[in-house]
Design an enzyme around this catalytic site. Structure first.
Site, PDB file in Angstrom:
ATOM      1  N   LYS A  25       0.342 -13.345  18.126  1.00 33.32           N
ATOM      2  CA  LYS A  25       0.454 -14.804  18.213  1.00 33.32           C
ATOM      3  C   LYS A  25      -0.179 -15.307  19.513  1.00 33.32           C
ATOM      4  O   LYS A  25      -0.996 -16.231  19.509  1.00 33.32           O
ATOM      5  CB  LYS A  25       1.930 -15.199  18.130  1.00 33.32           C
ATOM      6  CG  LYS A  25       2.162 -16.679  17.896  1.00 33.32           C
ATOM      7  CD  LYS A  25       3.654 -16.970  17.643  1.00 33.32           C
ATOM      8  CE  LYS A  25       4.106 -16.461  16.296  1.00 33.32           C
ATOM      9  NZ  LYS A  25       5.516 -16.733  16.017  1.00 33.32           N
ATOM     10  N   ARG A  94       8.882 -18.359  21.493  1.00 32.06           N
ATOM     11  CA  ARG A  94       8.674 -17.575  20.262  1.00 32.06           C
ATOM     12  C   ARG A  94       8.281 -16.143  20.596  1.00 32.06           C
ATOM     13  O   ARG A  94       7.572 -15.899  21.560  1.00 32.06           O
ATOM     14  CB  ARG A  94       7.553 -18.179  19.420  1.00 32.06           C
ATOM     15  CG  ARG A  94       7.890 -19.447  18.693  1.00 32.06           C
ATOM     16  CD  ARG A  94       6.722 -19.831  17.781  1.00 32.06           C
ATOM     17  NE  ARG A  94       7.123 -20.750  16.734  1.00 32.06           N
ATOM     18  CZ  ARG A  94       6.973 -22.069  16.820  1.00 32.06           C
ATOM     19  NH1 ARG A  94       6.437 -22.595  17.908  1.00 32.06           N
ATOM     20  NH2 ARG A  94       7.354 -22.843  15.828  1.00 32.06           N
ATOM     21  N   GLY A 103       9.589 -13.206  10.384  1.00 37.45           N
ATOM     22  CA  GLY A 103      11.030 -13.460  10.301  1.00 37.45           C
ATOM     23  C   GLY A 103      11.909 -12.377  10.906  1.00 37.45           C
ATOM     24  O   GLY A 103      13.122 -12.420  10.809  1.00 37.45           O
ATOM     25  N   MET A 105      11.958 -11.301  14.202  1.00 40.50           N
ATOM     26  CA  MET A 105      12.460 -11.521  15.561  1.00 40.50           C
ATOM     27  C   MET A 105      12.754 -13.002  15.765  1.00 40.50           C
ATOM     28  O   MET A 105      12.626 -13.787  14.841  1.00 40.50           O
ATOM     29  CB  MET A 105      11.469 -10.962  16.564  1.00 40.50           C
ATOM     30  CG  MET A 105      11.437  -9.439  16.516  1.00 40.50           C
ATOM     31  SD  MET A 105      10.325  -8.739  17.692  1.00 40.50           S
ATOM     32  CE  MET A 105       8.813  -9.549  17.303  1.00 40.50           C
ATOM     33  N   HIS A 456       7.712  18.505 -13.165  1.00 34.00           N
ATOM     34  CA  HIS A 456       6.875  18.386 -14.357  1.00 34.00           C
ATOM     35  C   HIS A 456       6.656  16.910 -14.721  1.00 34.00           C
ATOM     36  O   HIS A 456       5.537  16.455 -14.919  1.00 34.00           O
ATOM     37  CB  HIS A 456       7.543  19.137 -15.525  1.00 34.00           C
ATOM     38  CG  HIS A 456       6.815  18.971 -16.828  1.00 34.00           C
ATOM     39  ND1 HIS A 456       7.190  18.017 -17.746  1.00 34.00           N
ATOM     40  CD2 HIS A 456       5.736  19.604 -17.345  1.00 34.00           C
ATOM     41  CE1 HIS A 456       6.357  18.087 -18.788  1.00 34.00           C
ATOM     42  NE2 HIS A 456       5.479  19.050 -18.562  1.00 34.00           N
ATOM     43  N   SER A 764      -9.580  27.514  -3.835  1.00 32.11           N
ATOM     44  CA  SER A 764      -8.936  26.197  -3.918  1.00 32.11           C
ATOM     45  C   SER A 764      -7.488  26.345  -3.458  1.00 32.11           C
ATOM     46  O   SER A 764      -6.779  27.239  -3.910  1.00 32.11           O
ATOM     47  CB  SER A 764      -8.989  25.680  -5.354  1.00 32.11           C
ATOM     48  OG  SER A 764      -8.380  24.411  -5.414  1.00 32.11           O
ATOM     49  N   CYS A 831      -6.337  21.391  -4.642  1.00 34.52           N
ATOM     50  CA  CYS A 831      -5.973  20.794  -5.939  1.00 34.52           C
ATOM     51  C   CYS A 831      -4.475  20.514  -6.041  1.00 34.52           C
ATOM     52  O   CYS A 831      -3.969  20.175  -7.090  1.00 34.52           O
ATOM     53  CB  CYS A 831      -6.432  21.675  -7.092  1.00 34.52           C
ATOM     54  SG  CYS A 831      -5.734  23.325  -7.010  1.00 34.52           S
TER      55      CYS A 831
END
Length: 872
Positions: A25, A94, A103, A105, A456, A764, A831
């Site tokens: 901000k 702020r 929303g 803090m 599964h 793999s 894989c």
């Protein structure tokens, strides 16, 4: 605090690059001030000051001095003063962290008012109603945020007052009423806090700064950070800014607007405003706002000025902006801008549009898309309004994303029948087994009360892109009675439930769906990602539908075709059972012949679809018990088919039973004891490849042996398969190119990969088993304790979902390091489940992987991740 270190920055001193120091901000307020936009004046206290305060629990004298000098500057610039008798200065206080935490803090408005200055404000504006309303808001906000007074005490007092005096809304109240409310609020404050509301503006200010710093660690902020992976070490900045008022009368107002539609991404200002209101009223939904376009009729000049500012801010930030504004007595002020939150659909539209308009590069546009957005784009989600009206009855693990509703059925056959009669079906089981596949195929969603993210049900559902929730232990499923219990409630067969595979929530009844798909934009993004990415993505797929889906999404081949999935159809599983349970060699040979014909048909389809691409086919992997009969009917069926008594088949089944089948007689071990199974499979693969080569197709079968742990094991099996293949080549008088490789899923195999490399042509990593065997966690049972491990921060993540880089990752790195220097031609893939995890992909690239393979619906997200990490 170190001498002379700057802790406070005027808005004229910062820039948008300083988000770490000034928070989002503050950095943007400074940026907008520097480009000449009408921003109310002010200054920012840095995040570093916040962290120091949280450490010492007091405001340092030097910091107070710095704040004082900035207040003096603000007084000089505005011509107003704290506690002034003629022109009092009022400010807002702020929070503002580096990342937007909407929303989470705290904020305090109208700071600087007291019993005296409220009267001056009333005279100056000629609007006592406005002045008193501002003051009562300050007492309420300050009480809530600074002194932890329950804000409902104030709200209830206001409601009671209105009821007593017959007012239906705040706007009907007169100055005298608000004066009474101030009196009541002051009394509540005194009673709850034990002291009067502070009349000194400086005292209010320092207490407010401390409260905002402290709110960095309030429970909702801590939870929000955990959900959104925001570090706790950033701290929040505090922005102190001159108040501008949208509630001084009919020429004033306030609103929030986006520079594009945040739901669709369409261009043009999109937002809402309210005349005679403070910003909180728009955001809190106390009054119904009006569409921003109507401001054009109320005040065409202001609308035109605001539209120009929107265009200027979007061009400056090169992204869609979310802007808060206030009009005070006909003058426009911009209070905040930030990159607007948006739906996945809008994010894709905006990022591609900006790239095509030449505002940002393709690389930059891909960076702005989170891989998780693709999931939302591919799968329907629940309509947000309908969802907000429903309460979840149970929560499990979100195994496969999407949203669906349907009637509940408790077995695959009932699900199929219901589907055939035109019903939408949700399959609800304790856990699924390979025999449930027909029922799973027709289901809108699959829910199991047991099992983890690699069970599964989870693996199959992800492969099919079907919504799935597993390990939903709050549901007590009774398949015999065809019902499920949660608490005192019961779900019966045919009842409608809604399932959210993205959050794991289950709801009663039907929740409306919002189909978010825009596949044309997705196609564009995937094309860009493939051009930019520097690692291949293959798919784990073996059905025609899955392979086509994967290739449409840009997969460059198949990294894992699981042959066991091909044996679970009704006729096929009977042949498998006959082969394992029969004593007769003839019978076994006959079953193998039949199975080979089935397999050859499968491989013709798979290899034909992946023409010109590598296709890795894993030979049979699961333990024997998965093929065994379970029910009385199944035992009878097998006995009849084998010409044996039921008792004999039951006894044979018992002999093959194992205590720990996942560590038992499976994968390549099965091939050592039953070599004919792998011989049959290889024969089917090579015959299919030869047939296709003869038809002029270029195919690249890669035959993968699972669960290898020992060099001699691989040498023995490779020789067995080679002799079968050479025999076939001789018989057919022609040859095809092929490779034989091994799956690395046992720690020992990773540690001795250089020895295995003498016999393997590719590797793999099967990360599901590798994780299971490295941790000693049973994959399907770990769901019982892993959530606690994550909650208690013993583990950061579920290692079956997010690669354990320190342990499993180290084994993979070791294997690649042992092999690549000597055998650069040997390729390495992954894989297992983590192949689809964006976080793991960056690590896998770094250790030298050639490709990852994942379920078809995860291919797009992985392609995007690879492209993003290629541009870093």
């Amino acid at each position: 605090m170190s001498m002379g270190k700057k802790r406070v920055y005027d808005f004229t001193q910062g820039s948008k690059e300083q988000k770490d120091l000034l928070g989002g901000k503050g950095a943007n307020l400074a940026e907008m001030t520097s480009i000449g936009l009408p921003v109310p004046r002010g200054f920012t206290i840095t995040t570093e000051a916040c962290l120091e305060y949280l450490n010492s629990k007091k405001l340092d004298a030097e910091l107070i001095k710095e704040i004082e000098s900035h207040i003096a500057l603000l007084e000089k610039e505005t011509g107003k003063k704290f506690a002034d008798n003629e022109n009092p200065l009022l400010v807002s206080v702020r929070s503002g962290s580096k990342f937007s935490m909407p929303g989470m803090m705290d904020t305090i408005l109208n700071l600087g008012l007291n019993h005296q200055s409220v009267e001056i404000l009333a005279q100056k504006t000629g609007n006592p109603v406005f002045a008193y309303d501002c003051y009562r808001r300050l007492i309420q906000m300050f009480g809530d945020v600074v002194k932890a007074v329950d804000k409902n005490l104030f709200e209830e007092a206001l409601t009671d007052y209105k009821m007593k005096h017959g007012y239906t809304s705040d706007t009907e109240m007169q100055a005298v009423d608000w004066k009474q409310i101030i009196k009541q609020f002051s009394e509540i404050y005194l009673k709850e806090v034990g002291e009067k509301f502070p009349q000194e503006p400086a005292e209010q200010l320092y207490a407010a700064v401390e409260a905002v710093f402290t709110s960095w660690n309030n429970p909702r902020a801590v939870t929000y950070r955990r959900i959104h992976d925001i570090p706790d070490t950033l701290g929040t900045a505090v922005n102190i800014q001159e108040m501008v008022f949208g509630n001084t009368g009919s020429k004033s107002g306030t609103g929030v607007a986006f520079t594009r539609n945040p739901a669709t991404g369409e261009g043009g200002v999109f937002g809402e405003f309210l005349m005679n209101a403070q910003g909180e009223d728009v955001v809190a939904g106390i009054r119904t706002p009006r569409p921003i376009q109507e401001l054009k009729e109320d005040n065409p000049d202001i609308y035109r000025q605001f539209e120009e500012i929107c265009q200027q801010l979007e061009a400056h930030y090169q992204d869609m902006q979310d802007i808060e504004f206030t009009i005070e007595e006909g003058k426009l002020f911009i209070l905040q801008t930030r990159n607007g939150k948006r739906t996945a659909k809008a994010a894709f539209k905006i990022a591609t549009q900006l790239a095509e308009d030449g505002v940002i590069s393709k690389k930059e546009s891909l960076k702005r898309l989170a891989p998780s957005m693709i999931t939302q784009l591919l799968h329907p989600v629940f309509d947000e309004q309908s969802l907000a009206q429903n309460q979840a009855i149970a929560k499990g693990l979100p195994a496969s994303p999407g949203a669906a509703y349907g009637r509940v059925y408790f077995n695959a056959q009932d699900a199929q029948n219901a589907h055939e009669s035109g019903q939408k079906v949700v399959l609800l089981r304790t856990e699924t087994s390979p025999e449930d596949i027909e029922g799973m195929l027709v289901s809108e969603a699959i829910v199991t009360s047991r099992g983890g993210m690699t069970s599964h049900a989870a693996v199959v559902a992800r492969g099919m892109g079907v919504c799935c929730v597993v390990g939903c232990e709050a549901l007590n499923v009774n398949e015999k009675l065809k019902q499920a219990q949660y608490g005192a409630q019961i779900i019966k067969e045919g009842d409608i439930v809604s399932v959210d595979g993205t959050t794991g929530n289950i709801y009663r009844g039907e929740i409306k769906l919002d189909k978010a798909q825009d596949l044309e934009i997705l196609g564009k993004v995937l094309k860009w990602a493939t051009e930019i990415g520097d690692m291949k993505v293959r798919a784990n797929a073996e059905t025609v539908e899955d392979i086509k889906t994967a290739l449409d999404f840009g997969a460059s081949g198949i990294g894992l075709a699981r042959t066991e999935h091909m044996f679970f159809g009704k006729e096929r599983i009977l042949e498998m059972r006959k082969m394992f349970l029969s004593e007769e060699e003839m019978q076994r040979k006959k079953s193998l012949e039949t199975l080979k014909e089935y397999q050859k048909k499968d491989f013709l389809e798979i290899l034909s679809l992946t023409e010109g691409m590598p296709c890795t086919i894993r030979l049979l992997d699961p333990p024997l018990h998965e093929f065994m009969p379970k029910t009385k009917e199944e035992f009878e069926e097998v006995a009849k088919a084998c010409g044996q008594s039921v008792d004999f088949i039951v006894q044979r089944g018992k002999e093959l039973e194992e205590f720990n089948p996942m560590l038992g007689h499976r994968g390549c071990r099965l091939a050592v004891t039953y070599p004919e199974i792998y011989e049959m499979q290889v024969e089917a693969i090579i015959e299919a490849a030869l047939d296709l080569a003869q038809a002029g197709k270029q195919v690249k079968p890669e035959i993968m042996i699972p669960l290898i742990s020992e060099e001699r094991e691989l040498i023995y099996l490779k020789a067995l398969l080679e002799s079968k293949i050479q025999k076939l080549f001789k018989e057919r008088g022609s040859e095809v190119a092929y490779k034989i490789g091994a799956m690395l899923e046992i720690p020992r195999a990773c540690l001795t990969a250089d020895k295995l490399a003498t016999a393997a042509q590719f590797f793999s990593f099967g990360t599901n088993d590798l994780t299971q065997l490295t941790y000693g966690f049973s994959r399907d049972d770990s769901v019982k304790f892993l959530p606690e491990y994550i909650e208690k921060r013993i583990l950061k993540d579920d290692p079956f979902q997010h690669l354990d880089q320190d342990g499993v990752g180290a084994l993979m790195k070791t294997a690649i390091g042992l092999v690549k220097p000597e055998h650069p031609e040997i390729s390495f893939g992954v894989c297992g489940e983590v192949g689809g995890d964006p976080e793991a992909v960056t690590f896998l690239k770094k250790i030298g992987l050639d490709y990852v393979s994942c379920s078809p619906y995860r291919v797009p997200a992985v392609l995007l991740t690879i492209a993003q990490s290629s541009t870093k």
